[in-house]
Design a protein around this motif. Structure first.
Motif, PDB file in Angstrom:
ATOM      1  N   LEU A 245       5.293  32.130   0.796  1.00 53.24           N
ATOM      2  CA  LEU A 245       6.187  31.105   1.341  1.00 53.24           C
ATOM      3  C   LEU A 245       6.916  31.595   2.586  1.00 53.24           C
ATOM      4  N   LEU A 297      12.891  25.572   1.797  1.00 52.52           N
ATOM      5  CA  LEU A 297      11.998  26.040   0.746  1.00 52.52           C
ATOM      6  C   LEU A 297      12.759  26.915  -0.225  1.00 52.52           C
ATOM      7  N   ILE A 308       8.325  25.686  -7.101  1.00 47.92           N
ATOM      8  CA  ILE A 308       8.446  25.764  -5.644  1.00 47.92           C
ATOM      9  C   ILE A 308       9.084  24.457  -5.181  1.00 47.92           C
TER      10      ILE A 308
END
Length: 391
Positions: A245, A297, A308
């Protein structure tokens, strides 16, 4: 019968004239007991027999008093009612009662003896049916047609028919998929030609044509990606999702899309398909920047699952449209314009990627505004290693 009528009248405390009794001829003359009193019918006369160790003595006549516990032949009795009718009471046929009891006992024994064989037979019959149901619940057009050919001939015939049906449907789906991908690929050639010709247009028209052509190319890419997810299969690979990520965040920042990434865990690894997962997250980020102009995020752990989160501060999605937003080729009212309107596959692709990974996609409106889209991954092994960072 006078003695019996008198005995019944005394027991019921009624007038002897309101009691009528008659012998049942089918029952015979009765039988005297060895000890005590009994009544024996001789012709039309009832004899009271007193039996004992010294012998027996018979009595009859109106002075004979018969008790209710005296053994006697079967008889019917009627009692006069106040409405002028006689109510008759008949004895139960003891032979029929004995046969009923025998039948009930025989039925009970047969039920107990047949319970185990019937249970075993039903289990043997239901096992292949359950195997068919279990296989059907996980079967898809992309999987092999392998419905088990077990059990009786009738069930094997059903399994063969289901295998044949599965093969026909898979062949039809493959033909349609090949036609769809061929058309999509063929569209790229005229799009490329139009892009070249657009360069010859005046500046104002050129930018608009190029933008439209890019949107058409993006739609084709989305449709191909959606159609290929189930067919290409998942290429499992152990990935450090925090580093994964962070790399996506840096890529976005390099194209002037600032993504705020603040992980709730220091590390989390799992078996995933990096390309498929990257496509899902990119779609969610594209939606966030398209409708809100910002995105953040986060990655967290909930039990054995990995979450997530992709958050934004946009208008969100109405609660009654949450389910529809995940369906393919569905665009909500807010997206139906030239600036944001796509083909309606962004969330559908992300949801299908989650399903391919054994997870799910969850939508939730934030407070006071915004949307949170959560990719829930459920590792099937011990590949998850998440640790809360120290303060």
């Amino acid at each position: 019968m006078e003695a019996i009528e008198a005995a019944l009248a005394r027991a019921l405390s009624v007038d002897p004239a309101t009691v009528r009794a008659r012998w049942r001829d089918s029952e015979g003359a009765g039988k005297a007991s060895d000890v005590g009193q009994s009544v024996v019918l001789v012709g039309d006369r009832a004899l009271l027999v007193d039996s004992g160790a010294s012998g027996f003595q018979m009595r009859y006549g109106p002075d004979v008093r018969i008790g209710l516990d005296v053994r006697m032949p079967a008889f019917d009795v009627a009692l006069w009612q106040h409405d002028g009718r006689w109510q008759w009471v008949m004895p139960v046929d003891r032979h029929r009662r004995e046969w009923r009891m025998r039948l009930l006992i025989a039925f009970g024994i047969a039920l107990v003896l047949s319970a185990a064989p019937v249970w075993l037979a039903s289990r043997r019959l239901s096992r292949p049916i359950m195997a068919l149901a279990s296989r059907a619940s996980v079967s898809a057009l992309e999987t092999e047609a392998s419905f088990p050919l077990d059990g009786p001939e009738e069930i094997r015939a059903v399994a063969r028919a289901m295998n044949d049906m599965h093969r026909r449907l898979a062949e039809q789906a493959a033909e349609r998929f090949q036609s769809f991908t061929a058309i999509a690929h063929d569209l790229r050639t005229p799009l490329t030609g139009l892009r070249i010709r657009a360069e010859c247009m005046p500046p104002g028209e050129r930018e608009r044509m190029v933008a439209d052509l890019e949107r058409m190319g993006a739609m084709i890419d989305d449709m191909l990606a959606y159609a290929r997810i189930d067919r290409q299969g998942v290429r499992w690979e152990r990935v450090d999702l925090v580093a994964f990520l962070r790399a996506i965040t840096l890529d976005r920042q390099s194209i002037a899309q600032p993504v705020d990434f603040r992980p709730s865990v220091s590390s989390a690894s799992a078996q995933v398909d990096p390309l498929m997962l990257r496509r899902a997250i990119d779609n969610l980020l594209d939606n966030a920047f398209r409708y809100a102009g910002n995105a953040s995020l986060d990655i967290a752990r909930s039990g054995s699952a990995i979450h997530i989160h992709v958050d934004d501060t946009g208008p969100g999605i109405p609660e009654n449209h949450m389910e529809a937003a995940l369906k393919p080729f569905t665009r909500l009212e807010a997206s139906r314009n030239a600036a944001t309107g796509g083909v309606g596959l962004g969330l559908a692709i992300a949801e299908r990627v989650c399903t391919a990974h054994g997870g799910r996609l969850h939508l939730q409106n934030r407070s006071p505004q915004g949307l949170r889209v959560t990719i829930v991954l459920n590792p099937l092994d011990d590949s998850l290693h998440a640790h809360t960072p120290k303060a």
